[in-house]
Design an enzyme around this catalytic site. Structure first.
Site, mmCIF file in Angstrom:
data_model
loop_
_atom_site.group_PDB
_atom_site.id
_atom_site.type_symbol
_atom_site.label_atom_id
_atom_site.label_comp_id
_atom_site.label_asym_id
_atom_site.label_seq_id
_atom_site.Cartn_x
_atom_site.Cartn_y
_atom_site.Cartn_z
ATOM 1 N N LYS A 304 35.658 36.895 34.766
ATOM 2 C CA LYS A 304 34.968 37.157 36.046
ATOM 3 C C LYS A 304 33.450 36.974 35.895
ATOM 4 O O LYS A 304 32.653 37.878 36.145
ATOM 5 C CB LYS A 304 35.282 38.551 36.583
ATOM 6 C CG LYS A 304 36.759 38.757 36.879
ATOM 7 C CD LYS A 304 36.999 40.036 37.646
ATOM 8 C CE LYS A 304 38.460 40.256 37.970
ATOM 9 N NZ LYS A 304 39.297 40.584 36.825
HETATM 10 O O1 LIG Z 1 41.508 41.277 42.356
HETATM 11 C C1 LIG Z 1 41.855 41.397 41.184
HETATM 12 C C2 LIG Z 1 41.426 40.522 40.197
HETATM 13 C C3 LIG Z 1 41.905 40.675 38.930
HETATM 14 N N1 LIG Z 1 42.747 41.666 38.594
HETATM 15 C C4 LIG Z 1 43.203 41.754 37.177
HETATM 16 O O2 LIG Z 1 44.640 41.610 37.152
HETATM 17 C C5 LIG Z 1 45.211 42.520 36.233
HETATM 18 C C6 LIG Z 1 46.151 43.443 36.978
HETATM 19 O O3 LIG Z 1 46.751 44.349 36.084
HETATM 20 P P1 LIG Z 1 47.844 45.434 36.577
HETATM 21 O O4 LIG Z 1 48.116 46.229 35.338
HETATM 22 O O5 LIG Z 1 49.037 44.639 37.044
HETATM 23 O O6 LIG Z 1 47.216 46.263 37.648
HETATM 24 C C7 LIG Z 1 44.048 43.231 35.545
HETATM 25 O O7 LIG Z 1 43.758 42.557 34.359
HETATM 26 C C8 LIG Z 1 42.888 43.051 36.494
HETATM 27 O O8 LIG Z 1 41.655 42.949 35.808
HETATM 28 C C9 LIG Z 1 43.167 42.540 39.567
HETATM 29 O O9 LIG Z 1 43.974 43.455 39.325
HETATM 30 N N2 LIG Z 1 42.708 42.365 40.845
#
Ligand SMILES: O=c1ccn([C@@H]2O[C@H](COP(=O)(O)O)[C@@H](O)[C@H]2O)c(=O)[nH]1
Length: 474
Positions: A304
């Site tokens: 990001k």
């Molecule tokens: O809008 C966003 C952008 C990135 N993420 C990333 O995705 C994963 C989600 O992990 P979970 O454990 O399924 O919640 C995480 O690495 C975030 O940094 C996001 O969730 N939302």
């Protein structure tokens, strides 16, 4: 010059020197084709080179008003050189990789902002190579509105380029080339019919009319993608029948590798946050890359990036992680403006590049507004060959079927975590929200058995993908 007679002569020569082959071939994007063109061989035949440049001059270039010519690297470069001498116009050279020293220019030659440049290419399929060259020239302030091609495979390239305001003029279409070869008894009617059916099946106007990207298959989308990483990812998805991205948000390198060993065959993409790993080493990266190769998935570093271009280029290339050396793609905020995309692009040559631009976030109360999303999509349209897709949450966020919607915030049940992460179900993100690749983190890695859980996600996502492309959405 009687151009029809000369065109037929050229078609026969191309066939005789094996620049046109018939059989079962696989294209760069992994799709089957009954005909293969390899115009790289023409450099060994001066008579063919001469005939091509004369025909391009007489039938496609004469009377056009332009300042420069630019060949798409590499096959078209010698043809552009011959033409430049023949029509007495200056030539520009587009580098495939920016120089790592000195001027770092992508375009070599003398030119002024506002001058026009005509593109020369050997073969177009989706038009992506012509588009990349167009975009590099346009970035320098040159006007590019026309491309002159030896052969149009009639697989959507001219339509795609027209959408980017580039008009294509070609010596041959695949259809008339085949007709000439039949007429001169070089191929039989069965081979010709086989190629005609192939053109019908793969010709893209059908696709262009179906503007709704979510109704198109990942195979078709791979053909339409102009970014190389998007093409590879869509092809992997279609081949492995999975659109699941695993977010390995674990802090131990060995735990990450253990999970990937167990679930690698079920995913198309792994998403890392390399800066949370407590025992990071370059050996970890070597092991990660070998798993990616063994199981055929790509690597997305979810960094990001959000700073000014110069800083982002340093963050991407340098420091202890050297992301550019191993990540197939990275995530980038649009907040600083388009300089951030240019900065990542200026580092090319280090790895195949892909950028997911963050248009929306899954967290409750995030500050992204409708205007911000619209401006983000505008940046993406300008740099579509550099972009793999968007991180976003809604099917209406963008339309371009060559870009990929990466959607995080997914678990088997709708819910929320303690810090405002909002989870939707696989069915909802696939059928309502337009997700292409779905990111799952804790839903899999925090489960008792990630190897069992990964299959549940993969199957739920694929079932809903099949539903939407077969038109069975309610
Ligand atoms: O809008 C966003 C952008 C990135 N993420 C990333 O995705 C994963 C989600 O992990 P979970 O454990 O399924 O919640 C995480 O690495 C975030 O940094 C996001 O969730 N939302």
């Amino acid at each position: 010059m009687e151009s029809q007679h000369e065109l037929e002569e050229l078609a026969i020569k191309l066939y005789n020197i094996d620049a046109i082959k018939f059989g079962d071939f696989i294209t760069k994007t992994g799709l089957k084709t009954p005909v293969y063109f390899d115009l790289r061989v023409i450099v060994s035949y001066p008579d063919v080179m001469e005939l091509i440049s004369t025909l391009l001059h007489v039938t496609a270039i004469k009377g056009k008003d332009f300042d420069h010519l630019c060949g798409v690297p590499y096959t078209a470069l010698p043809i552009a050189t011959l033409l430049s001498v023949q029509v007495k116009k200056s030539m520009l050279l587009r580098r495939k990789e920016a120089k790592s020293y000195g001027t770092k220019k992508m375009i070599e030659g003398h030119y002024k902002v506002g001058e026009t440049c005509l593109i020369i290419e050997d073969v177009i399929t989706s038009g992506s190579s012509v588009l990349e060259t167009t975009q590099d020239l346009r970035k320098e302030g040159l006007k590019v509105n026309e491309a002159v091609i030896i052969l149009d495979r009639e697989q959507g390239g001219s339509e795609n380029l027209a959408r980017h305001e580039v008009q294509v003029k070609s010596l041959f279409t695949m259809t008339n080339l085949i007709e000439i070869l039949v007429k001169h008894n070089k191929i039989n009617i069965d081979t010709a019919n086989n190629v005609h059916s192939y053109i019908k099946e793969t010709h893209a106007p059908k696709i262009v009319k179906t503007q709704d990207r979510v109704l198109l298959s990942y195979e078709k989308r791979a053909e339409l993608a102009s970014n190389a990483v998007a093409k590879r990812l869509l092809t992997i998805m279609a081949t492995k029948k999975t659109n699941l991205c695993l977010s390995v948000d674990l802090t131990s390198a060995s735990n990450i590798l253990d999970v990937l060993e167990k679930v690698g065959e079920h995913i198309c993409l792994v998403k890392t946050h390399v800066d949370i790993i407590e025992d990071f080493t370059t050996d970890f990266i070597s092991s990660l890359k070998s798993l990616a190769k063994r199981f055929n998935f790509l690597i997305l570093e979810d960094r990001k990036y959000a700073d000014i271009g110069n800083t982002v280029a340093l963050q991407y290339l340098k420091g202890i992680y050297k992301v550019a050396e191993w990540a197939d793609c990275v995530t980038v905020h649009s907040l600083p403006g388009e300089g951030i995309i240019k900065a990542i692009a200026s580092c090319n040559g280090v790895n195949s590049q892909g950028i997911f631009l963050i248009a929306e976030m899954s967290s409750e109360g995030n500050l992204i507004t409708g205007d911000y999303i619209n401006e983000t999509v505008k940046i993406a349209e300008k740099y579509s060959s550099l972009l793999t897709g968007f991180v976003c949450q809604n099917r209406d966020t963008f339309k371009n079927p060559g870009l990929i919607q990466l959607t995080p915030g997914v678990q088997l049940e709708s819910s929320k975590d303690n810090f405002g992460q909002i989870y939707n179900t696989p069915e909802k993100v696939m059928l309502e929200k337009g997700a292409d690749v779905v990111v799952v983190g804790r839903g899999i890695i925090a489960a008792k058995s990630p190897e069992t859980e990964v299959i549940k996600y993969k199957e739920a996502l694929w079932k809903n993908y099949m539903k939407r492309v077969s038109g069975k959405m309610e």
